[in-house]
Each structure stands twice: as C-alpha cells, then as structure tokens.
Design a protein around this motif. Structure first.
Motif, mmCIF file in Angstrom:
data_model
loop_
_atom_site.group_PDB
_atom_site.id
_atom_site.type_symbol
_atom_site.label_atom_id
_atom_site.label_comp_id
_atom_site.label_asym_id
_atom_site.label_seq_id
_atom_site.Cartn_x
_atom_site.Cartn_y
_atom_site.Cartn_z
ATOM 1 N N ASN A 245 1.405 -1.059 -0.130
ATOM 2 C CA ASN A 245 -0.074 -0.140 0.064
ATOM 3 C C ASN A 245 1.427 1.335 0.103
ATOM 4 N N GLY A 246 2.195 1.073 -0.114
ATOM 5 C CA GLY A 246 2.926 2.213 -0.797
ATOM 6 C C GLY A 246 3.718 2.730 0.676
ATOM 7 N N GLN A 247 3.177 2.491 1.887
ATOM 8 C CA GLN A 247 4.029 3.072 2.847
ATOM 9 C C GLN A 247 5.169 3.169 3.007
ATOM 10 N N SER B 108 -2.357 5.140 4.546
ATOM 11 C CA SER B 108 -2.494 4.375 3.016
ATOM 12 C C SER B 108 -4.301 4.129 2.928
ATOM 13 N N TRP B 110 -8.803 4.889 3.216
ATOM 14 C CA TRP B 110 -9.527 4.970 2.336
ATOM 15 C C TRP B 110 -9.794 6.412 1.699
ATOM 16 N N ARG B 113 -6.418 8.099 0.168
ATOM 17 C CA ARG B 113 -6.611 7.545 -1.422
ATOM 18 C C ARG B 113 -7.721 8.472 -1.461
ATOM 19 N N GLU B 116 -5.950 11.416 -2.065
ATOM 20 C CA GLU B 116 -4.940 10.988 -3.104
ATOM 21 C C GLU B 116 -5.389 11.379 -4.949
ATOM 22 N N PRO B 125 1.574 7.656 0.405
ATOM 23 C CA PRO B 125 0.895 7.963 1.749
ATOM 24 C C PRO B 125 1.006 9.143 2.391
ATOM 25 N N TRP B 317 -5.510 -4.973 -4.857
ATOM 26 C CA TRP B 317 -5.680 -3.541 -4.519
ATOM 27 C C TRP B 317 -4.592 -2.423 -3.658
ATOM 28 N N TYR B 319 -2.248 1.160 -3.248
ATOM 29 C CA TYR B 319 -2.378 2.738 -3.264
ATOM 30 C C TYR B 319 -1.294 3.097 -4.038
ATOM 31 N N PRO B 320 -2.149 3.828 -5.009
ATOM 32 C CA PRO B 320 -3.204 4.720 -4.395
ATOM 33 C C PRO B 320 -4.632 4.966 -5.118
ATOM 34 N N THR B 321 -5.147 3.807 -5.431
ATOM 35 C CA THR B 321 -6.519 3.265 -6.107
ATOM 36 C C THR B 321 -7.658 3.341 -4.813
#
Lengths: 368, 551, 220
Positions: A245-247, B108, B110, B113, B116, B125, B317, B319-321
C-alpha cells in the motif's frame, strides 16, 4: 418457552455429535501444528490433507499465529501435537527441554536429501536427528523497481536508498527472526572479510567490539527509516502489506520465490524485484519434528515421508503455489514442473546460534 | 435449589477458574528463580515509557469512551431506537474493527486515497498523519470507538430504570437547560450505575493484547502486550519478566479499580458544587453535534463493514487506487470449503456458552432476589473480567493438565467460554432482573398461579428484552475468544477467530478481512434476530389472534 | 364475608425494634359491600392491603386473623386466598394483549372451556364497547379503558374478595366519576366483599373507616 426447549435440544445434539464424534475419529488423526499466516502454505497443506486421505490418514492443520505458542505448550507438557514445523530458537528450546523424538533415522526419504544442503545444524545448533529438513529459507529483499541500484545490496547502498526514500524503508523489529537476520546480513556487509568470526560462539570472541560498527551504522540509518525508526513492522507479512500500500518501498522475505508468488497472488504489484542484502543470502533450513508426547508417532513419520516425497516437494516449490525451495537432491527434480522453480540465490551460512540472542538483546537495549 | 445451584455455578465458573489462574501465578513467582522475578519487577518498573503508555491507554481511553457515551446518551433517551445502530458495531470483533479502522483512516487508507484521487497531491501515503499504522494513539482511538457502543448499551439499560425524563422536566422547570440538567442530575446517577461496566472496560483496556499487537507501537509497547510476548520467549529472564509483568498488571488493575470506585462520587461532588454558568447559548449546537456524531457513528460502522467486504473481494488493491483493481470471489471460493468446521465450532460454542452464561446469570440473580437485602451488583461474579487473560488461561492448562490430551477439549473450551459469557450476561441482566417489580409476580399468584409458574409465565416473558440482549452480548463475547479456544482446544476446536488470528499473522488482509467478516456475521445475525424479536413480534398480535381463533 | 380480627402491624426499625404502625380490632365486610379505608399517606393503608393479599412483608412483623367466607387465610399463599386486586397503576401485564390478559386471568380457576372463556371475556368487553381493543397492548389503551379492563380481568379470575388501592387516582376528574360508578356496580353485581384504600373522599363509597391518632382503624 417451547422455543427455549427446542434450542436446548438442538444444542445438546450439536454438542453430542461434536463431543462423541471426535474421540471416535481420533484413531487416524495426525495433528500438525504449523503457522497459519500464509494462504499459500494453508492451501498446500490442504492439498496434502487430500493426498493423505488415500493412506487413511486424517491430517489436521492446527493453525497457529506463531510456532512459539505450541512450543510453550510442549514445554509445559500440555500439547497434543504430532508434528510441528519449527527451526532456530523454537528448536533450541525444545531440544533443551528434551521434548523431541529422534526420527531422522526412521525416515526413508532422508536418503534423497540434497547432499549440498547444510541441514545438520539448525542456526548453529546440532540437529542430532531430532528434526527433518522440509524446506529452505533464503533471506532476500523485495523492493519497488529503482529503489536499489545493485542486485546485491550493500550496507552502503541501503543507506543511499534510505536517503533517497526517506521514511519509506524499514525492517521487522527484532526479535522477529526476519529482523534479526536483517541485522546479521548488515553485519556481513560491513565485515565481508571476517565471515568466519560469526560462526563462533559470541562468548569466544570480542563481540562488543565486532558489532560496534553495526550500531554506528544503525544510529545513522534509523532517523531515515519509516516513522524515524520509532516503530517497526511487527512481521515480514506486515511489511509486505506496507510495501503493497505504498507506505514502504521495500519488504523482506525468507522465501526466494516470494517476489513472484506474492505478485501471482495479487498481494504485491507487478514489477517488484528481488535483492540480496550483502553479497549472499543468509540461508537456513526449516524442519519438521515429532514431539515425544505425540500420540501417533508412527503415523506422524508416515506423514513426514509423504511431505518429503518428490511429488510433495515439487508441488511445494511451484512458484504458482507456495514456492518454497525443495530440500531434495536436484537430479530427482528434473521434470517439467521443476522448470517453474527459480534458481536459488548464492548462499551463506547463518550465524552461530548464540549471536541470535546477543544481537536481539543488544538491539532492544539500544533501540526499544 | 436455587441456592445450591448458585453455589455450584459460583464454584465451577468463578472460584475455580480465577483461583486456578492466580494460583499458577503465585506458584511460578515463588518457584526456584524468585530472585529473578524480583529483579524483573525492577526492570519493568524502570521502563517508564511502557508504564506511561499503559496507564494512558487504561485511563484515558475508558474515560473518553464513558463521557462520549454520556454525551450521546441524551439522544438515546429521546429516540430509543438509536440503540439499534449499536448492534453492528457491537457485533464486529475488536480486531476486525481495528483493521477496518486502519483500512479507512491509516495513512494509506481510504480517506487519504480519496484526497489523492481528487487532488493528486499524495503519490505516496503521507508521513506524519495523526493516525499512523502503529501508535498508542491508534490503540486508544480503536478502543474508544469499540467501547463506546458497549457503554451506550449499558446506559440504555439504565435509562429504563432511572426516571430520567421526569427528572429532566422537573429540573428544567427550575430553570436549567436540558443539557445542564442532563449533566448535573441524570449523569451522576448513571455514572454510579456504570461503575462496574466501566471497571470491565478499564480492565479490558489494561489487558488487551490483540489490538496493540496489530496497531500499537512495538518499540513503546503496552505492558500486557509485552507480557504476552515474554510468555512466548523461552529464556529464564523472559519467563520471570512475564510473571513479574503479570503481577504488575494486577497491581495496576487493583489501583485503577479503586480509582474507578471513586469516580462517580467525585463527579457527583463536582456536579453539586460547580457554579452554574449562565444559560449556555450553544446548547442547541451541542445537541446538533451529538446528532451528527450519531450519524457519523452509524456511517462509520457501515463503512467498516463495507471496506472489509471490499478487501475480502479484492484480487489486488494497491495505493493509491480508490477501488480494488478487480473484484473476484476467488478467496471466498478457495476458503469456502474449509470454513464449515470453524463456522460450525464458532456457532455451537457461542450458542452453548451464551445460553449457559445467561441461564447461570439468571440463577445467580434469582438467588440474589431471594435474599432481599443483597440486590446490589456482586463484584465477585465479574472477577474473571478483572484478571489478565494470559496467566489465567495458562493456569487453566495447568489445572486441567492431563485431561487436555483426552479428547474432551470441546468441553473445556465451552467451559472456558462460559467463564467469560457469565459475567457479561450478569452485567447486562442485573439491573432489569433485580429491579423487576414484585407486584407482577404477586398479581399472577393472586390469579392462582404458583410462584414457579408466575416466574416462568410472567417474569421471563416480561424480561425478554434484557434476556435476549444479554444472550446477544454473551454470544459476541464467546465468538471473540482466542486464547482459551486455542490453548484449551488444542486445535480440536478451530473457530473463525482462531483461524482469523493465525491468518492475520501473515499480514494478508484480503483473507484476513474475509475471516473478520464471517466472524462479525454470526453475532450480527444474532443481534438483528434479537432486535426483530424485541420489536416486530411485539407489534404483531398473531398470538392473541391464535387464541381467539383456535378456541 | 371478609373478617379481619386483632390485626397489628409493626414496622421494623434498624435496631430491630418494633414500632406499631397500625391496629385493627375487628372488621367485617359483607358480600357486595364496599368498605373504604381513608387516611393520609404513610399510615400503612397499603401495607394493610398487602397483608390481606398475602404478600411477604420483609420489613414488617404482623399478627392477626383473616377469614374469608369462614376460611382461615392466615397460612394460605396468595394464589390460594382467591383475593383479587386492583392497583393505581399496572393492573394489566404490559407484555400481553388485552385478550391475553383476560385469558391469562381465567386460566387457573375457571371451569369453562377455552372458547367459553373467550366468549365470556368478549361479552364483558362488549358491554363496555371496547371490543375493538381485544388485540391491543395495554400501553395503547386510554386511562379509562385501562382501568375498566383491569378490573374486568381481576373479576374474570373469579375472586372471592377484592382489594382496591387508589384505583381511580390516575384518572382525570370527568372520567373518574364514570369509572368509579361503573366499578362499584360491577363489584355489587359480583356480590363479593371489597376493601378500598383512598385518600380522596370523593372516591369513597359505602362504609368509611379511618386511622385515628392511636393508629387504630375505627369507623369514621
């Protein structure tokens, strides 16, 4: 009130079937205590369950969040485990408690074990026939493309990346074993010429002086880490989620195929790459063992035979499934399926076991 | 009869489990290495950060939940139906709730998101977000939001016994605003009655392990969390630290319980002596804010369930969708076949232990009713809630010893769940049961029914609402049990919760969410069933019609 | 006929001393007669009723004889005494409909068949023109409807005597007279003795008795 009576009746029936259903079926049940945190491992064991039914064995995967749960119970003497999946610290604790059966000589599959595999010591502790190798762990980093410039990530390269990606790099908190291995790999990178020192017990060398450069290094690294090093991922799995999740831009793994299997499973975005920390991957073996208190030691051995079979080991190594490298001799695996396996990373032996506790303790004194 | 039963229940489900656990703790601290334990106490006490954050969580979170609940409860008085909003949140297990919260509000999550996707300002994030993945604050937020509905439910039960409306009217005739009357007249009485539910909340916040393991800081870990970790490390130092830590937890527990017992008295004094500010012109603002909070709360619980469903359906699923790349039933299909056993176990364990818990609570309460003087809440019934779970369950293992390997584990697991369902059922039922008006029983007896018939035909039906609520709460309590199920069940009773916890340890939240959802689903069904039973059935007069037609 | 003889009720104080609350030397109530006990609140009027009803009175000690139609009631349970009651509030069980309340009242003692019980209850409701309330819950009834149906249910249980504790005080004035007259008519028709407690003289009926300075109940 008739409803109440009805509910009671239904409950009694349910209760009765559960209660009396279990002891009857107990004869062929083998209780396998294994970490339940990986869907891939879980589906692999479900497959094994199906296969073993043909041998009239009901394999029961008792999922645990951490192997130490069952180790704790075994040491206290209250466990019904027939087979356990362990290595390292947990093995040491059980060996010390004299809780394991010597089974290696009874397992026929042992003759097919890869002769190059250094399985007779488990984190520096002699196995003494108490546990059977099941799979291989090779410590590696998984990162978004472009984070690291070289495939073998040196301590210096890691620091450079940490400066580029401030707050996006971290490692699992020791004593989580991925975290401790991270420290060990860093030590190797800082001390490439003194590899042999770490094969000796901590007490026999001047450990304090040897690892001082590591603390100097971490003192510089930590402010660049995720949450400025005030928190760490609790496990490798958690770190994978943070990568997803990009953290974070980096995760760690003991499965050399994870960078593929996790993408196949949709847990990581496509394009992540695999790296070794230092020039070689810290390599160790994970094992199966049978406790002395096992109620079905013979059946347990039969299950272990199956798990060491070519069929079972090939399936385990399949990167579309679990992707855990086989422990069998390579010539046994020259089949089509075997082509799906990834080549292993260049390996280096793990440290002597005494370093584990020493590093963990020193680390928590400094950074916790 | 009632007396004998009540003594038996107290012994088997209260005295035995609690003393067994405490005995083990005593034994292990006086074993060979007691010097080590002594040192460990000092070591732990010198780690100030741990103690401070532990106290912070155990004091601030319950107090915030308590006053937030009191603030919102005025709405409950005006619109009792709001109570039904609480059910979904109550039924979501703590861990699933915390996960849902993180999926929504973490850096990160909802919310970010959404920002973003609208602004494009946050390709990564953000760092320094006030609700990070891991921190003491995050633990507190999760605890406050999760304890809130429980306390609201407790208040709702009390509001049926306190003539709050007429008090408010009277106070308003003296010139107080409604809010002032609420805080000064109704709240002191409610707080007095909330002392024990608050005690349960405080002890829970002190000894909770799973939430801090998930979202708590791991470098400044809470004490309970560290005790839990030490328990699973095998060096003598860690073992003695675990024992010492458990003792310190107990001491803190006693201290906090003492402070808690002073709470309502102090508040009363404050409410009586504090000078009255002039008519607070923002009263309507406060009411509006409370209304908005209620709505937000309803949405939040809904959003948590939705995000868990989405996560469980997501094939991937990242980030950042804003939405998963694709939705599929893959996880459900692959897990479905293996869900039957744990679901079945969860269900029958929860049904059995909730039913037993409620029946036993009724026996204890009936015994109390018969001793006219002793109608106040019996703290000893709740004692199991005041002891940290790890040493307690370890003690049970020791107590049961050999019996655990003889295949009767289902019995022990059901027993251990009942140890926890009983005090909660007792807590929920106590007010309504002890204050049930004798006049109804007498009236029935004057019509010619025996005392037993009157109890069965008049008292039980009239107490249907609290009885079913107690059942639903006890059911949810049983569903959430991890340690006793895992340790006493020895893998013979895998439940949705044990599966969820082990799956969660791998960090894959798609499968984790799936289990969390199922884990919430069972209690949710029960809560909804109870709500229907308590409202709909009342309105249909089918029963009376049947009498008329069949006659 | 209802007889109370040599009754003394003592309230127990904290240091377990007994203080006299109320004394009644002799009271006889004929079938069809209503006797009204009057006095300010706190003199033990309700306690007297509860004693007659047979309720356990943990905070009082009592002595005295109680006879109903020649039966000695002192050792009998509430259910055995066959005394009906009508209180200020709560004559109907809130969790049952009117129909269920009526049938519930008849079930233990009535020798009628189920359908006859329904008929009887319906007929009585019919007389009140309250038939459409058959399936309603008590909280949907107006005050007057509630009081009347409550008495009706009490009578359906076929009591041998009736106790009324402030039965009309919850009603507003206009309704009150109407319900009161109706109630006394019903009691007379049932030809059972009735003892009513009230603090309001307008509600009184028939013979009136009162509590005097010596805590004795005497004819007014």
């Amino acid at each position: 009130m008739r409803v109440l009576a009805l509910i009671t009746l239904v409950l009694l029936t349910l209760f009765g079937t559960t209660l009396f259903g279990t002891p009857l079926a107990k004869a062929e049940v083998v209780n396998f205590y294994a970490w339940g945190g990986s869907p891939q491992v879980n589906s692999y064991l479900r497959w094994a369950q199906q296969e073993l039914k043909a041998e009239d064995i009901q394999l029961r995967h008792n999922k645990i969040a951490d192997a130490s749960e069952v180790v704790k119970q075994l040491i206290n003497g209250y466990s019904n485990a027939d087979i356990i999946w362990i290595n390292g610290e947990n093995f040491h604790a059980l060996k010390k408690a004299n809780a394991l059966l010597p089974i290696v000589d009874d397992i026929k599959g042992m003759q097919h074990i890869n002769p190059d595999l250094n399985w007779r010591t488990d984190f520096g502790e002699s196995v003494n026939g108490l546990e059977v190798p099941w799979g291989l762990g090779q410590f590696n980093l998984i990162a978004r493309p472009g984070v690291f410039e070289t495939e073998a990530v040196s301590a210096h390269e890691l620091m450079r990346a940490a400066q580029n990606y401030k707050g996006r790099i971290s490692y699992p908190k020791p004593p989580e074993f991925h975290g401790t291995t991270f420290l060990k790999s860093l030590l190797l990178s800082l001390y490439p010429e003194r590899r042999s020192v770490f094969q000796q017990p901590v007490a026999s060398v001047n450990a304090e002086e040897i690892i001082q450069p590591l603390w100097n290094y971490l003192d510089k690294l930590h402010p660049l880490l995720w949450q400025q090093g005030s928190n760490f991922p609790s496990s490798a799995g958690e770190q994978v989620s943070y990568l997803a999740n990009g953290q974070l831009v980096m995760a760690v793994s003991f499965n050399p195929n994870d960078y593929r299997t996790l993408v196949n499973q949709g847990r990581l975005p496509a394009g992540v790459k695999r790296y070794t920390l230092s020039d070689r991957a810290m390599t160790n073996t994970h094992y199966l063992a049978v406790p002395k208190t096992a109620q079905n030691p013979e059946l347990a051995k039969q299950v272990i035979e199956f798990l060491l079979s070519v069929q079972a080991q090939l399936r385990k190594a399949d990167t579309n499934r679990w992707g855990d490298p086989s422990v069998l001799a390579p010539q046994l695996l020259q089949t089509q399926e075997a082509s799906q396996q990834t080549e292993l990373l260049p390996s280096t032996d793990d440290f002597h076991a005494s370093w584990q506790a020493y590093l963990e303790q020193q680390w928590s004194e400094r950074y916790q | 009869m009632v007396r004998a039963l009540s003594v038996a229940i107290k012994f088997v489900f209260i005295v035995l489990p609690v003393s067994g656990g405490l005995l083990l703790l005593l034994l292990s601290s006086f074993s060979a290495e007691s010097g080590l334990t002594h040192n460990a106490v000092y070591t732990i006490l010198s780690e100030r950060a741990t103690l401070v954050s532990t106290l912070l969580v155990a004091v601030v979170a319950p107090l915030m939940a308590c006053y937030l609940a009191l603030w919102l409860a005025l709405g409950l008085l005006k619109l009792p139906r709001l109570q039904q909003l609480l059910s979904p949140v109550l039924s979501v297990p703590h861990v699933a709730f915390a996960v849902g919260l993180m999926l929504l509000f973490s850096p990160s999550g909802w919310l970010i998101r959404l920002v973003e996707s609208v602004t494009g300002l946050l390709p990564f994030p953000p760092q320094g977000w006030p609700l990070p993945e891991k921190s003491v604050i995050t633990v507190m937020v999760a605890l406050v939001l999760k304890e809130l509905p429980f306390l609201l439910l407790m208040i709702a039960a009390q509001l049926k016994q306190v003539p709050a409306s007429s008090w408010l009217t009277q106070a308003q005739s003296y010139g107080y605003s409604q809010r002032q009357a609420w805080w000064r007249i109704v709240t002191p009485e409610l707080l007095k009655r909330l002392t024990l539910p608050m005690a349960a909340v405080i002890i829970y916040s002190l000894s909770v392990v799973d939430i801090p393991l998930l979202v708590g800081s791991n470098t400044e870990a809470l004490l309970a969390q560290r005790v839990y970790e030490w328990t699973f490390q095998f060096s003598p130092e860690s073992q003695s630290k675990a024992v010492a830590g458990a003792w310190i937890l107990m001491v803190i527990a006693v201290l906090l319980l003492f402070l808690n017992s002073l709470h309502s008295g102090l508040y009363r004094k404050w409410a009586l002596t504090k000078a009255l500010r002039k008519q607070w012109s923002k009263t309507t603002f406060s009411d509006k804010a409370a209304k908005i909070t209620w709505i937000t709360f309803g949405f939040l619980s809904l959003a948590i369930i939705v995000v868990l469903i989405l996560q469980g359906l997501a094939s991937s699923w990242f980030y950042p969708t804003l939405m998963p790349e694709a939705l599929s039933l893959n996880h459900w299909q692959s897990e479905w076949h293996y869900l039957t056993e744990p679901s079945f176990n969860s269900l029958w364990l929860a049904l059995t232990s909730a039913l037993l818990g409620v029946i036993f609570a009724v026996v204890l309460l009936q015994h109390q009713r018969e001793q006219k003087q002793k109608r106040s809440l019996n703290v000893w019934v709740l004692i199991a809630l005041f002891v940290p779970q790890v040493p307690l369950v370890l003690g049970w293992q020791m107590l049961l010893g050999e019996h655990l390997t003889q295949g009767w584990n289902v019995l022990w697991v059901a027993w251990s769940h009942t140890v926890y369902t009983l005090p909660y059922a007792y807590l929920v039922l106590h007010g309504a049961y002890t204050q049930f008006d004798d006049k109804w029983l007498i009236k029935a007896q004057s019509l010619g029914y025996s005392a037993r018939q009157a109890w069965w035909k008049v008292m039980l039906p009239m107490l249907k609402a609290p009885l079913t609520t107690a059942f639903a709460i006890a059911f949810a309590v049983s569903i959430a049990q991890y340690l006793p199920t895992q340790w006493l069940g020895q893998g013979l009773t895998p439940t949705l919760t044990t599966e969820a916890v082990s799956v969660a340890s791998g960090g894959d939240w798609r499968i984790g969410s799936l289990y969390a959802l199922l884990q919430s689903l069972l209690p949710l069904i029960v809560f909804i069933g109870v709500a229907l039973l308590n409202t709909e059935l009342r309105r249909t007069h089918s029963k009376a019609k049947r009498y008329a037609e069949h006659s | 006929m209802l007889n109370i003889r040599n009754l003394a009720i003592f309230s127990q104080t904290e240091n377990s001393q007994n203080t006299l609350l109320l004394r009644l030397n002799n009271l006889s109530i004929q079938p069809g007669e209503v006797v009204t006990l009057m006095g300010p609140s706190g003199v033990g009027k309700s306690t007297l009723l509860r004693w007659v009803l047979g309720e356990f009175l943990p905070d009082f000690t009592t002595q005295g004889e109680l006879m109903l139609d020649g039966r000695d009631l002192s050792e009998q349970s509430i259910a055995q005494r066959q005394i009906g009651m009508m209180f200020q509030k709560g004559g109907l069980f809130p969790h049952m409909t009117v129909a269920e309340n009526c049938l519930f009242a008849q079930k233990p003692r009535s020798i009628l068949k189920r359908n006859e019980q329904v008929e009887k209850a319906r007929a009585m409701l019919n007389d009140l023109a309250l038939n459409e309330k058959w399936d309603d819950y008590p909280h949907n009834l107006s005050g007057g409807q509630y009081s009347r149906i409550a008495l009706l249910c009490a009578l359906l249980a076929e009591p041998k005597a009736m106790l009324l504790d402030e039965p009309f005080s919850a009603l507003d004035a206009g309704l009150r007279a109407e319900v009161r007259d109706w109630t006394f008519k019903q009691l007379a028709a049932a030809t059972i003795p009735a003892l009513m407690v009230t603090h309001d003289r307008v509600d009184a009926s028939g013979r009136i008795i009162m509590v005097n300075e010596n805590k004795e109940i005497v004819d007014a």
